[in-house]
Design an enzyme around this catalytic site. Structure first.
Site, PDB file in Angstrom:
ATOM      1  CG  PHE A  33      -1.707   1.251   1.539  1.00 41.25           C
ATOM      2  CD1 PHE A  33      -2.342   1.855   0.299  1.00 41.25           C
ATOM      3  CD2 PHE A  33      -1.931   1.775   2.710  1.00 41.25           C
ATOM      4  CE1 PHE A  33      -3.111   2.974   0.541  1.00 41.25           C
ATOM      5  CE2 PHE A  33      -2.521   2.766   2.799  1.00 41.25           C
ATOM      6  CZ  PHE A  33      -3.331   3.459   1.896  1.00 41.25           C
ATOM      7  CG  ASN A 109       5.223  -4.778  12.394  1.00 42.83           C
ATOM      8  OD1 ASN A 109       5.369  -3.816  11.633  1.00 42.83           O
ATOM      9  ND2 ASN A 109       4.228  -5.533  12.507  1.00 42.83           N
ATOM     10  CE1 TYR A 159       1.688  -2.245  12.738  1.00 34.84           C
ATOM     11  CE2 TYR A 159       0.392  -0.045  13.312  1.00 34.84           C
ATOM     12  CZ  TYR A 159       0.923  -0.553  12.431  1.00 34.84           C
ATOM     13  OH  TYR A 159       1.725  -0.134  11.338  1.00 34.84           O
ATOM     14  CE  LYS A 163       4.754  -0.330  11.926  1.00 31.47           C
ATOM     15  NZ  LYS A 163       5.958  -0.537  10.743  1.00 31.47           N
TER      16      LYS A 163
END
Length: 331
Positions: A33, A109, A159, A163
C-alpha cells in the site's frame, strides 16, 4: 566505522557517480500500500529503485524487484541482498497489522527490523534507514491535545508496542554508528489500494457490492466516534521521499499527519460521498471505552526538517481510494 557526518556518505557517493543526488534506494515491502507508490515516486524523481517483496511483480520502468519473504528471511539472507543491491538508503515499508495475528505482527515488524539492522551493520559503509512507524506508538492523549515527538510513547494496542520496539532498535543502531536512522510516525493513511481489512477497505468493498447489485448499500458498523489523525497517501509518499533525500534527518523521529483530529464517521461519510452510492449508515451504540478516543499529531518538526506540509483536503485521496476499489472489483 565511517567517520563522515550523517549525510556525507550519501552525498559523496551520488555526486561522484552521477554528478547529482541520484540515489540507489531499496524499498522493503515495495509492492504494498505504501511501498509501491514510494517506489514509483522515487523512480519518477530519477533515483535507482529496488523493491523487495514476497512475490516479484512488475512495478514499471525504473523499479527493479527482488523476491524475498522478509518475515522468514534470516540475517544472512538480508545481508546478502544488501551486499548485492548496495543501496544508499533503505525504506522499510514492510510490516503491518491488518488481518495478522500478534505472532505474525512481531515477525513482520520487530523481528524484521532487528535482522535488517544486524545485516546493515555488516556493510562497509553506513546507509540511511527510513523506518515507517505509526501514530499508534503514542497511545492516547486528552481531547484537544497534540502528540509531539518528545512525548513518551504509551501505546494501547500491540501494533503500537511493536512499532515502538522497532523505533528503539533503529535509534540505538544510529547512536552506535551502525546506520543513519530516521523514523516517520505516520497517521492513519487514506488512498488508493487501502488494505481490505481496514475500516475504509471494508466500507469500500461493501459500497462496490451495492453498486454492482444496483441497489442501496447498508453499512452496519461499530461506533465511529473515535477521532484520529487521517492523512492522504500522496502526502505521506512525498514526506517519505523527502526523508530519503534530505540532509539533517538522521537520529530523528518525525511525525507525518495532517495535525487534525477527524472522526472515523466523517471519513466513512467522505468515502460514501466519493462513491456516490446510495447508502444507509447504521452505527452501533458504544458499550465500552473507545480503542482510540483522540489522536492528533504535532507536525511542526516535519515542516522544519523536511520542508513538508500536508493538504487540508482529503476528498481527492478518498476519490482515488474509491476508483481503485472499482478497478479492483470490475463489473
Amino acid at each position: 566505522m565511517i567517520e563522515q557526518g550523517d549525510d556525507m556518505v550519501i552525498k559523496q557517493r551520488s555526486q561522484d557517480e552521477d554528478g547529482d543526488r541520484r540515489l540507489r534506494v531499496m524499498v522493503l515491502g515495495g509492492t504494498g500500500f505504501l511501498g509501491q507508490p514510494v517506489c514509483r515516486r522515487l523512480a519518477d524523481h530519477g533515483h535507482d529503485v529496488v523493491a523487495v517483496a514476497r512475490h516479484a511483480r512488475h512495478l514499471g520502468s525504473g523499479v527493479a524487484v527482488r523476491a524475498l519473504d522478509l518475515a522468514e528471511a534470516q540475517v544472512d539472507d538480508v545481508a546478502a541482498l544488501l551486499a548485492e543491491v548496495d543501496p544508499d538508503v533503505v525504506v522499510n515499508a514492510a510490516g503491518g497489522m491488518w488481518g495478522l495475528t500478534e505472532e505474525q505482527m512481531v515477525a513482520v515488524n520487530v523481528t524484521l527490523v532487528e535482522r535488517l539492522v544486524a545485516a546493515a551493520g555488516r556493510l562497509p559503509r553506513r546507509i540511511r534507514l527510513v523506518q515507517l512507524g505509526s501514530v499508534h506508538e503514542y497511545g492516547l492523549v486528552p481531547i484537544g491535545a497534540s502528540m509531539p515527538e518528545t512525548m513518551t510513547p504509551a501505546p494501547v494496542m500491540p501494533y503500537g508496542e511493536f512499532k515502538v520496539r522497532c523505533a528503539e532498535v533503529i535509534a540505538e543502531a544510529h547512536r552506535q554508528g551502525a546506520l543513519e536512522g530516521v523514523t516517520l510516525r505516520i497517521g492513519n493513511v487514506i488512498g488508493a489500494g487501502q488494505p481490505r481489512h481496514s475500516l475504509l477497505g471494508v466500507v469500500a468493498g461493501k459500497l462496490r457490492e451495492a453498486q454492482l447489485a444496483g441497489g442501496r448499500a447498508r453499512l452496519e458498523l461499530a461506533p465511529l466516534g473515535s477521532q484520529r489523525d487521517f492523512v492522504g497517501l500522496g502526502e505521506v509518499v512525498a514526506a517519505i521521499v523527502l526523508a530519503v533525500t534530505r540532509p539533517g534527518v538522521g537520529g530523528h523521529v518525525i511525525n507525518i499527519g495532517r495535525g487534525v483530529a477527524a472522526s472515523a464517521r466523517d471519513m466513512v461519510q467522505l468515502l460514501i460521498d466519493a462513491s456516490e452510492v446510495p447508502t444507509d449508515l447504521v452505527e452501533a451504540e458504544r458499550t465500552g471505552p473507545a480503542e482510540t478516543t483522540w489522536q492528533r499529531l504535532d507536525i511542526a518538526l516535519a515542516a522544519e526538517l523536511l520542508g513538508w506540509s500536508p493538504s487540508d483536503d482529503l476528498y481527492a485521496e478518498m476519490k482515488q481510494l474509491w476508483e481503485h476499489s472499482v478497478a479492483r472489483v470490475p463489473a
